[in-house]
Write a protein that holds these residues in place. Structure first.
Motif, mmCIF file in Angstrom:
data_model
loop_
_atom_site.group_PDB
_atom_site.id
_atom_site.type_symbol
_atom_site.label_atom_id
_atom_site.label_comp_id
_atom_site.label_asym_id
_atom_site.label_seq_id
_atom_site.Cartn_x
_atom_site.Cartn_y
_atom_site.Cartn_z
ATOM 1 N N LEU A 81 89.871 15.169 -31.086
ATOM 2 C CA LEU A 81 89.676 13.778 -31.493
ATOM 3 C C LEU A 81 89.953 12.819 -30.339
ATOM 4 O O LEU A 81 89.254 11.807 -30.183
ATOM 5 C CB LEU A 81 90.584 13.452 -32.677
ATOM 6 N N LEU A 82 90.964 13.108 -29.535
ATOM 7 C CA LEU A 82 91.241 12.257 -28.377
ATOM 8 C C LEU A 82 90.074 12.290 -27.391
ATOM 9 O O LEU A 82 89.703 11.255 -26.817
ATOM 10 C CB LEU A 82 92.537 12.708 -27.696
ATOM 11 N N LEU A 83 89.497 13.464 -27.212
ATOM 12 C CA LEU A 83 88.317 13.559 -26.349
ATOM 13 C C LEU A 83 87.130 12.814 -26.962
ATOM 14 O O LEU A 83 86.353 12.168 -26.247
ATOM 15 C CB LEU A 83 87.949 15.025 -26.124
ATOM 16 N N VAL A 209 91.537 27.032 -25.868
ATOM 17 C CA VAL A 209 92.576 26.188 -25.263
ATOM 18 C C VAL A 209 92.152 25.680 -23.884
ATOM 19 O O VAL A 209 92.184 24.467 -23.635
ATOM 20 C CB VAL A 209 93.926 26.933 -25.211
ATOM 21 N N PRO A 210 91.742 26.551 -22.947
ATOM 22 C CA PRO A 210 91.282 25.994 -21.664
ATOM 23 C C PRO A 210 90.053 25.104 -21.793
ATOM 24 O O PRO A 210 89.892 24.154 -21.019
ATOM 25 C CB PRO A 210 90.988 27.239 -20.816
ATOM 26 N N SER A 211 89.192 25.381 -22.781
ATOM 27 C CA SER A 211 88.010 24.528 -22.937
ATOM 28 C C SER A 211 88.388 23.121 -23.383
ATOM 29 O O SER A 211 87.646 22.164 -23.131
ATOM 30 C CB SER A 211 87.037 25.153 -23.944
ATOM 31 N N ILE A 212 89.546 22.979 -24.027
ATOM 32 C CA ILE A 212 90.031 21.658 -24.437
ATOM 33 C C ILE A 212 90.869 21.011 -23.333
ATOM 34 O O ILE A 212 90.786 19.802 -23.084
ATOM 35 C CB ILE A 212 90.863 21.788 -25.731
ATOM 36 N N LEU A 213 91.679 21.819 -22.639
ATOM 37 C CA LEU A 213 92.569 21.266 -21.618
ATOM 38 C C LEU A 213 91.828 20.885 -20.339
ATOM 39 O O LEU A 213 92.291 20.005 -19.607
ATOM 40 C CB LEU A 213 93.681 22.269 -21.296
ATOM 41 N N ARG A 214 90.705 21.521 -20.062
ATOM 42 C CA ARG A 214 89.968 21.158 -18.841
ATOM 43 C C ARG A 214 89.536 19.694 -18.851
ATOM 44 O O ARG A 214 89.839 18.949 -17.918
ATOM 45 C CB ARG A 214 88.747 22.070 -18.669
ATOM 46 N N PRO A 215 88.799 19.244 -19.888
ATOM 47 C CA PRO A 215 88.370 17.837 -19.861
ATOM 48 C C PRO A 215 89.485 16.846 -20.162
ATOM 49 O O PRO A 215 89.421 15.695 -19.720
ATOM 50 C CB PRO A 215 87.283 17.786 -20.944
ATOM 51 N N SER A 216 90.504 17.273 -20.912
ATOM 52 C CA SER A 216 91.535 16.319 -21.332
ATOM 53 C C SER A 216 92.670 16.174 -20.325
ATOM 54 O O SER A 216 93.293 15.106 -20.244
ATOM 55 C CB SER A 216 92.113 16.736 -22.693
ATOM 56 N N PRO A 220 90.894 14.957 -15.254
ATOM 57 C CA PRO A 220 91.419 13.628 -14.896
ATOM 58 C C PRO A 220 92.516 13.682 -13.835
ATOM 59 O O PRO A 220 92.540 12.850 -12.921
ATOM 60 C CB PRO A 220 91.957 13.096 -16.232
ATOM 61 N N VAL A 221 93.433 14.656 -13.948
ATOM 62 C CA VAL A 221 94.514 14.755 -12.960
ATOM 63 C C VAL A 221 93.963 15.201 -11.612
ATOM 64 O O VAL A 221 94.351 14.677 -10.559
ATOM 65 C CB VAL A 221 95.607 15.723 -13.456
ATOM 66 N N ARG A 222 93.050 16.153 -11.615
ATOM 67 C CA ARG A 222 92.467 16.620 -10.353
ATOM 68 C C ARG A 222 91.753 15.494 -9.625
ATOM 69 O O ARG A 222 91.822 15.398 -8.385
ATOM 70 C CB ARG A 222 91.484 17.760 -10.624
ATOM 71 N N ALA A 223 91.067 14.630 -10.380
ATOM 72 C CA ALA A 223 90.329 13.536 -9.746
ATOM 73 C C ALA A 223 91.255 12.571 -9.017
ATOM 74 O O ALA A 223 90.842 11.929 -8.040
ATOM 75 C CB ALA A 223 89.518 12.787 -10.805
ATOM 76 N N ARG A 224 92.501 12.482 -9.461
ATOM 77 C CA ARG A 224 93.438 11.527 -8.866
ATOM 78 C C ARG A 224 94.415 12.172 -7.889
ATOM 79 O O ARG A 224 94.782 11.570 -6.876
ATOM 80 C CB ARG A 224 94.220 10.817 -9.975
ATOM 81 N N LEU A 225 94.850 13.402 -8.201
ATOM 82 C CA LEU A 225 95.939 14.000 -7.427
ATOM 83 C C LEU A 225 95.586 15.324 -6.771
ATOM 84 O O LEU A 225 96.429 15.905 -6.086
ATOM 85 C CB LEU A 225 97.168 14.191 -8.329
ATOM 86 N N GLY A 226 94.397 15.835 -7.012
ATOM 87 C CA GLY A 226 94.011 17.084 -6.375
ATOM 88 C C GLY A 226 94.054 18.270 -7.319
ATOM 89 O O GLY A 226 94.598 18.203 -8.426
ATOM 90 N N ASN A 227 93.487 19.375 -6.854
ATOM 91 C CA ASN A 227 93.323 20.557 -7.697
ATOM 92 C C ASN A 227 94.656 21.164 -8.128
ATOM 93 O O ASN A 227 94.845 21.507 -9.298
ATOM 94 C CB ASN A 227 92.496 21.601 -6.948
ATOM 95 N N ALA A 228 95.591 21.305 -7.186
ATOM 96 C CA ALA A 228 96.871 21.942 -7.516
ATOM 97 C C ALA A 228 97.623 21.146 -8.578
ATOM 98 O O ALA A 228 98.204 21.724 -9.508
ATOM 99 C CB ALA A 228 97.726 22.090 -6.261
ATOM 100 N N ALA A 229 97.608 19.826 -8.455
ATOM 101 C CA ALA A 229 98.276 18.989 -9.454
ATOM 102 C C ALA A 229 97.588 19.117 -10.806
ATOM 103 O O ALA A 229 98.249 19.127 -11.856
ATOM 104 C CB ALA A 229 98.285 17.528 -8.997
ATOM 105 N N GLY A 230 96.258 19.219 -10.792
ATOM 106 C CA GLY A 230 95.531 19.391 -12.045
ATOM 107 C C GLY A 230 95.893 20.687 -12.739
ATOM 108 O O GLY A 230 96.091 20.721 -13.963
ATOM 109 N N VAL A 231 95.999 21.757 -11.960
ATOM 110 C CA VAL A 231 96.386 23.052 -12.531
ATOM 111 C C VAL A 231 97.792 22.980 -13.115
ATOM 112 O O VAL A 231 98.043 23.413 -14.251
ATOM 113 C CB VAL A 231 96.300 24.156 -11.460
ATOM 114 N N GLN A 232 98.727 22.416 -12.348
ATOM 115 C CA GLN A 232 100.112 22.367 -12.813
ATOM 116 C C GLN A 232 100.254 21.476 -14.042
ATOM 117 O O GLN A 232 101.001 21.807 -14.974
ATOM 118 C CB GLN A 232 101.020 21.862 -11.686
ATOM 119 N N ALA A 233 99.541 20.356 -14.069
ATOM 120 C CA ALA A 233 99.595 19.471 -15.233
ATOM 121 C C ALA A 233 99.039 20.167 -16.472
ATOM 122 O O ALA A 233 99.574 20.019 -17.580
ATOM 123 C CB ALA A 233 98.816 18.187 -14.953
ATOM 124 N N THR A 234 97.981 20.940 -16.286
ATOM 125 C CA THR A 234 97.379 21.660 -17.412
ATOM 126 C C THR A 234 98.353 22.670 -17.996
ATOM 127 O O THR A 234 98.525 22.760 -19.222
ATOM 128 C CB THR A 234 96.094 22.366 -16.957
#
Length: 347
Positions: A81-83, A209-216, A220-234
């Protein structure tokens, strides 16, 4: 007997009420999404439904129903729903109402059947039979837990989790396919063949789960902070949501071990990605990578993930409820047999 009493005294009634409430709420969500453009206003309109989904697990008295509704609704449903509020994700207000509700409230990603009938065999019933045969054996084995070693017991929990999830998803697949005439995306793809953590979590295990966490989270985190931050945030969000699932099930404060498990895996997955980005660097051959990956997942799971279940008494809780379910089914069978005999005697 606890599960049997719960089922007869109100759990089925709670399930009916919850199902009706969810259907009405999702009908409203579909209407709101159709009337409002993606953005803050649509998101604001959907937030009451998100709050309802997060509260629904507390309507049930058994851990089985609380855990299932927590996963289906409070986690996957809320994120979908948030997406939808942002105009992305699997939900679309143009879907038929039944398809919209099922897509929003079940751990599935629906796709329309192609004109050519799929040649792949229908594995849903076979998986149901296999899991249905294994789980009673696991429940029976729990009677001897006092004589088991720590790692034997944790291995038994792992088998229970795997086949319970497989049974749940296979049942959903069969029902959705038969009732709606639609195919589901695969939910688990032979996780025992994973050759890396990124392969295990991203392409093989619990794929909704990954199909939901990737776009949510990740993108967004990767676009701002890079791939590693996106992975860790996920992985951080996944850990926190698992803690929430455990809270729904066990009604006890989170220990943090499950979040630590996912943060560790996130850091290692990010390191894998960094290493893989260097062309020409050594990589273990697949025959070695697969057992190494599985050993790491199992070892860290025994260390951090599964002990959180044991400390919370989840094994005892599930065992009591499964035994109660058996009693309930036996009682229902006796009543049905008695009613059949009564009808036969009056004819």
């Amino acid at each position: 007997m606890g599960m049997a009493m719960a089922l007869t005294d109100g759990e089925v009634g709670a399930l009916i009420k919850v199902s009706a409430a969810v259907w009405v709420a999702m009908s409203y969500a579909r209407l709101a999404a159709a009337r409002l453009r993606p953005g803050a206003l649509r998101l604001l309109a959907l937030l009451p439904v998100v709050a309802l989904l997060c509260a629904i697990p507390f309507a049930f008295s058994t851990s089985t129903f609380r855990g299932t509704s927590g996963f289906f609704l409070a986690w996957l449903g809320s994120f979908k729903l948030l997406l939808l509020g942002a105009g992305i994700g699997p939900l679309d207000p143009s879907l038929r109402l039944s398809h919209f509700v099922c897509s929003a409230t079940l751990p599935v990603k629906l796709r329309r059947q192609s004109k050519e009938k799929s040649q792949a065999p229908a594995r849903g019933p076979a998986r149901i039979l296999l899991s249905g045969a294994v789980i009673p054996g696991v429940i029976y084995a729990y009677q001897f837990k006092s004589s088991m070693g720590r790692y034997q017991l944790l291995a038994l929990y792992s088998v229970h989790i795997y086949f319970s999830l497989d049974l749940l998803l296979a049942t959903v697949h069969t029902v959705i396919h038969d009732l709606l005439g639609m195919e589901m995306e695969p939910q688990v793809d032979r996780p025992y063949l994973a050759s890396s953590l990124r392969d295990f979590w991203g392409r093989r295990w619990n794929l909704m789960v990954p199909s939901i966490l990737r776009p949510s989270v990740f993108r967004p985190v990767r676009a701002r902070l890079g791939n590693a931050a996106g992975v860790q945030a996920t992985f951080l969000v996944s850990g926190l949501m698992h803690e929430l699932m455990f809270y729904y099930i066990m009604r006890s404060a989170p220990s943090g071990e499950v979040t630590a498990f996912f943060l560790l895996h996130g850091a290692c997955a990010a390191a894998e990605g960094w290493w893989a980005s260097h062309a020409g660097w050594w990589r273990p051959p697949r025959p070695a990578a697969v057992p190494l990956t599985l050993a790491f997942v199992a070892g860290t799971g025994f260390w951090l993930f599964l002990p959180a279940m044991v400390k919370g008494g989840l094994d005892e809780m599930v065992l009591r409820e499964c035994q109660g379910m058996v009693v309930f089914m036996e009682q229902a069978a006796r009543r049905l047999a008695g009613a059949t005999d009564l009808v036969s005697s009056t004819m």
